[in-house]
Motif scaffolding. Structure first.
Motif, PDB file in Angstrom:
ATOM      1  N   PHE A  43       0.826  -1.208   0.000  1.00 62.04           N
ATOM      2  CA  PHE A  43       0.000   0.000   0.000  1.00 62.04           C
ATOM      3  C   PHE A  43       0.857   1.254   0.000  1.00 62.04           C
ATOM      4  O   PHE A  43       0.584   2.200  -0.732  1.00 62.04           O
ATOM      5  CB  PHE A  43      -0.940  -0.003   1.212  1.00 62.04           C
ATOM      6  CG  PHE A  43      -1.805   1.215   1.288  1.00 62.04           C
ATOM      7  CD1 PHE A  43      -2.935   1.324   0.495  1.00 62.04           C
ATOM      8  CD2 PHE A  43      -1.492   2.260   2.139  1.00 62.04           C
ATOM      9  CE1 PHE A  43      -3.738   2.444   0.541  1.00 62.04           C
ATOM     10  CE2 PHE A  43      -2.287   3.391   2.195  1.00 62.04           C
ATOM     11  CZ  PHE A  43      -3.410   3.479   1.398  1.00 62.04           C
ATOM     12  N   LEU A  44       1.892   1.267   0.817  1.00 66.37           N
ATOM     13  CA  LEU A  44       2.767   2.437   0.868  1.00 66.37           C
ATOM     14  C   LEU A  44       3.504   2.635  -0.455  1.00 66.37           C
ATOM     15  O   LEU A  44       3.708   3.769  -0.895  1.00 66.37           O
ATOM     16  CB  LEU A  44       3.762   2.313   2.016  1.00 66.37           C
ATOM     17  CG  LEU A  44       3.153   2.387   3.416  1.00 66.37           C
ATOM     18  CD1 LEU A  44       4.209   2.125   4.456  1.00 66.37           C
ATOM     19  CD2 LEU A  44       2.493   3.719   3.631  1.00 66.37           C
ATOM     20  N   ALA A  45       3.893   1.545  -1.099  1.00 67.09           N
ATOM     21  CA  ALA A  45       4.578   1.658  -2.387  1.00 67.09           C
ATOM     22  C   ALA A  45       3.657   2.257  -3.445  1.00 67.09           C
ATOM     23  O   ALA A  45       4.049   3.186  -4.168  1.00 67.09           O
ATOM     24  CB  ALA A  45       5.069   0.279  -2.832  1.00 67.09           C
ATOM     25  N   ILE A  46       2.441   1.757  -3.518  1.00 65.09           N
ATOM     26  CA  ILE A  46       1.496   2.261  -4.510  1.00 65.09           C
ATOM     27  C   ILE A  46       1.104   3.699  -4.189  1.00 65.09           C
ATOM     28  O   ILE A  46       1.002   4.545  -5.083  1.00 65.09           O
ATOM     29  CB  ILE A  46       0.257   1.356  -4.584  1.00 65.09           C
ATOM     30  CG1 ILE A  46       0.652  -0.045  -5.044  1.00 65.09           C
ATOM     31  CG2 ILE A  46      -0.806   1.938  -5.490  1.00 65.09           C
ATOM     32  CD1 ILE A  46       1.315  -0.099  -6.394  1.00 65.09           C
ATOM     33  N   ALA A  47       0.912   4.002  -2.901  1.00 65.86           N
ATOM     34  CA  ALA A  47       0.554   5.371  -2.517  1.00 65.86           C
ATOM     35  C   ALA A  47       1.688   6.337  -2.854  1.00 65.86           C
ATOM     36  O   ALA A  47       1.435   7.447  -3.328  1.00 65.86           O
ATOM     37  CB  ALA A  47       0.225   5.433  -1.028  1.00 65.86           C
ATOM     38  N   LEU A  48       2.922   5.923  -2.632  1.00 65.72           N
ATOM     39  CA  LEU A  48       4.069   6.775  -2.954  1.00 65.72           C
ATOM     40  C   LEU A  48       4.103   7.081  -4.441  1.00 65.72           C
ATOM     41  O   LEU A  48       4.253   8.233  -4.852  1.00 65.72           O
ATOM     42  CB  LEU A  48       5.372   6.097  -2.526  1.00 65.72           C
ATOM     43  CG  LEU A  48       6.638   6.856  -2.866  1.00 65.72           C
ATOM     44  CD1 LEU A  48       6.964   7.829  -1.751  1.00 65.72           C
ATOM     45  CD2 LEU A  48       7.779   5.914  -3.084  1.00 65.72           C
ATOM     46  N   GLU A 120      -3.376 -14.463   6.061  1.00 74.66           N
ATOM     47  CA  GLU A 120      -4.252 -14.394   4.890  1.00 74.66           C
ATOM     48  C   GLU A 120      -4.717 -12.961   4.589  1.00 74.66           C
ATOM     49  O   GLU A 120      -5.301 -12.705   3.549  1.00 74.66           O
ATOM     50  CB  GLU A 120      -5.469 -15.301   5.060  1.00 74.66           C
ATOM     51  CG  GLU A 120      -6.413 -14.899   6.176  1.00 74.66           C
ATOM     52  CD  GLU A 120      -6.060 -15.507   7.533  1.00 74.66           C
ATOM     53  OE1 GLU A 120      -6.764 -15.203   8.495  1.00 74.66           O
ATOM     54  OE2 GLU A 120      -5.079 -16.251   7.622  1.00 74.66           O
ATOM     55  N   VAL A 121      -4.449 -12.006   5.479  1.00 73.15           N
ATOM     56  CA  VAL A 121      -4.823 -10.609   5.267  1.00 73.15           C
ATOM     57  C   VAL A 121      -3.613  -9.865   4.712  1.00 73.15           C
ATOM     58  O   VAL A 121      -2.549  -9.855   5.318  1.00 73.15           O
ATOM     59  CB  VAL A 121      -5.292  -9.956   6.596  1.00 73.15           C
ATOM     60  CG1 VAL A 121      -5.600  -8.491   6.381  1.00 73.15           C
ATOM     61  CG2 VAL A 121      -6.499 -10.680   7.140  1.00 73.15           C
ATOM     62  N   THR A 122      -3.793  -9.245   3.564  1.00 75.19           N
ATOM     63  CA  THR A 122      -2.690  -8.508   2.959  1.00 75.19           C
ATOM     64  C   THR A 122      -2.515  -7.157   3.645  1.00 75.19           C
ATOM     65  O   THR A 122      -3.398  -6.696   4.380  1.00 75.19           O
ATOM     66  CB  THR A 122      -2.934  -8.272   1.460  1.00 75.19           C
ATOM     67  OG1 THR A 122      -4.085  -7.441   1.312  1.00 75.19           O
ATOM     68  CG2 THR A 122      -3.144  -9.580   0.721  1.00 75.19           C
ATOM     69  N   ASN A 123      -1.394  -6.532   3.368  1.00 74.14           N
ATOM     70  CA  ASN A 123      -1.083  -5.230   3.943  1.00 74.14           C
ATOM     71  C   ASN A 123      -2.137  -4.201   3.543  1.00 74.14           C
ATOM     72  O   ASN A 123      -2.620  -3.439   4.378  1.00 74.14           O
ATOM     73  CB  ASN A 123       0.306  -4.815   3.453  1.00 74.14           C
ATOM     74  CG  ASN A 123       0.794  -3.538   4.055  1.00 74.14           C
ATOM     75  OD1 ASN A 123       0.036  -2.591   4.198  1.00 74.14           O
ATOM     76  ND2 ASN A 123       2.060  -3.501   4.402  1.00 74.14           N
ATOM     77  N   ALA A 124      -2.482  -4.143   2.273  1.00 72.29           N
ATOM     78  CA  ALA A 124      -3.454  -3.163   1.789  1.00 72.29           C
ATOM     79  C   ALA A 124      -4.826  -3.400   2.415  1.00 72.29           C
ATOM     80  O   ALA A 124      -5.532  -2.445   2.769  1.00 72.29           O
ATOM     81  CB  ALA A 124      -3.548  -3.226   0.272  1.00 72.29           C
ATOM     82  N   GLU A 125      -5.205  -4.654   2.574  1.00 70.16           N
ATOM     83  CA  GLU A 125      -6.505  -4.966   3.178  1.00 70.16           C
ATOM     84  C   GLU A 125      -6.530  -4.558   4.652  1.00 70.16           C
ATOM     85  O   GLU A 125      -7.527  -4.009   5.131  1.00 70.16           O
ATOM     86  CB  GLU A 125      -6.800  -6.457   3.036  1.00 70.16           C
ATOM     87  CG  GLU A 125      -8.180  -6.854   3.515  1.00 70.16           C
ATOM     88  CD  GLU A 125      -8.454  -8.331   3.312  1.00 70.16           C
ATOM     89  OE1 GLU A 125      -9.477  -8.794   3.847  1.00 70.16           O
ATOM     90  OE2 GLU A 125      -7.674  -9.011   2.644  1.00 70.16           O
ATOM     91  N   ALA A 126      -5.442  -4.788   5.364  1.00 66.32           N
ATOM     92  CA  ALA A 126      -5.385  -4.406   6.780  1.00 66.32           C
ATOM     93  C   ALA A 126      -5.464  -2.888   6.938  1.00 66.32           C
ATOM     94  O   ALA A 126      -6.175  -2.379   7.808  1.00 66.32           O
ATOM     95  CB  ALA A 126      -4.108  -4.941   7.411  1.00 66.32           C
TER      96      ALA A 126
END
Length: 166
Positions: A43-48, A120-126
């Motif tokens: 999530f941080l990579a895509i947001a950056l 099973e929960v991804t970073n972006a989902e969390a």
């Protein structure tokens, strides 16, 4: 990737052409996004990449090209700011030395981090779950502030021309 970030960052501040500096900044942002991906922070990579490359860099290039700034005039007083720049650089290197000495004194012991949740929960989902449950009001208010800023920027740069249909 970290070497590319450092080299691209150096080229950002040493490039004579502001457009080239902006392109090196894009390279630095993409490389930093790759580092975030390696750390499993998708999530941080895509947001950056989306926020900084997609919005900030486009705005920067737009302003540089629209204003036609005379950069030779801006660089004339460079030497008068040299003592302050050296002081800031010394403080920065002191902080880096402090962090490096703390890492060396730990003897290679891993840093204790909070447990990550179920696998099973991804970073972006969390992050999405936290943003849309615990911080929904703050998240929506931040979006509203950005929207108002965007509308304000459009209104401020709007030129009224005669003979143009509205």
């Amino acid at each position: 990737l970290s070497t590319v970030v450092v080299l691209a960052s150096l080229r950002v501040i040493t490039a004579k052409n502001p457009v080239h500096a902006a392109l090196f900044l894009v390279l630095a942002f993409f490389s930093a996004g790759g580092i975030w991906m390696l750390l499993h922070a998708e999530f941080l990579a895509i947001a950056l990449v989306m926020v900084y490359v997609g919005a900030v860099m486009v705005l920067f290039l737009f302003v540089v090209m629209m204003l036609d700034v005379d950069f030779a005039e801006l660089k004339q007083g460079f030497l008068s700011y040299m003592p302050i720049g050296i002081l800031v650089a010394l403080v920065l290197f002191g902080e880096l030395a402090l962090v490096a000495s703390a890492a060396l004194s730990a003897g290679g012991a891993p840093i204790a981090i909070a447990p990550s949740g179920p696998p099973e929960v991804t970073n972006a989902e969390a992050i999405g779950r936290v943003l849309y449950t615990d911080y929904l009001l703050v998240f929506q208010m931040a979006g509203l502030v950005l929207f108002v800023a965007m509308v304000g920027a459009i209104v401020l740069t709007l030129r009224h021309r005669s003979g143009v249909k509205k």
